[in-house]
Write a protein that holds these residues in place. Sequence first.
Motif: not given
Length: 126
Positions: A63-64, A117-122
């Motif tokens: 999916n990416n 290669n998504p990265t998520l930072k919250t």
Amino acid sequence: MGLKIIKLSVSSDTKIATSPTVTRFFYEVPEPLSQITALKIDATHFLDDTGRSVESLPSLNLNNSYFNVYINGVLQMDDNFAYTAGEEGIGNLLISIPEGTEIAAGTPIILEVINFNPTLKTTFET
């Protein structure tokens, strides 16, 4: 003292980075292709961007990712291709050649594989 409603005070900030990895593979048709229904190009027949032989084709991230195929510099329709990634010495691109189509000797075929290669930072602040 009267009743109060107590609630949390929270804020958040989210940042997403997509970081694509693009790899290209090159193949030159050695002889004219006509009267065949499919061309299978094994990983070891491709060259990479530096001109070196390829040992394997990269996996597609679920999916990416996506891949494109160009024949003689022209982007081709998706339904004419099957891509198989693999370990060393494995992997191929299968091209379905429609009836009445010919591919001349020396024609370049380019396989372009794009993986994200998504990265998520919250961050939360209270």
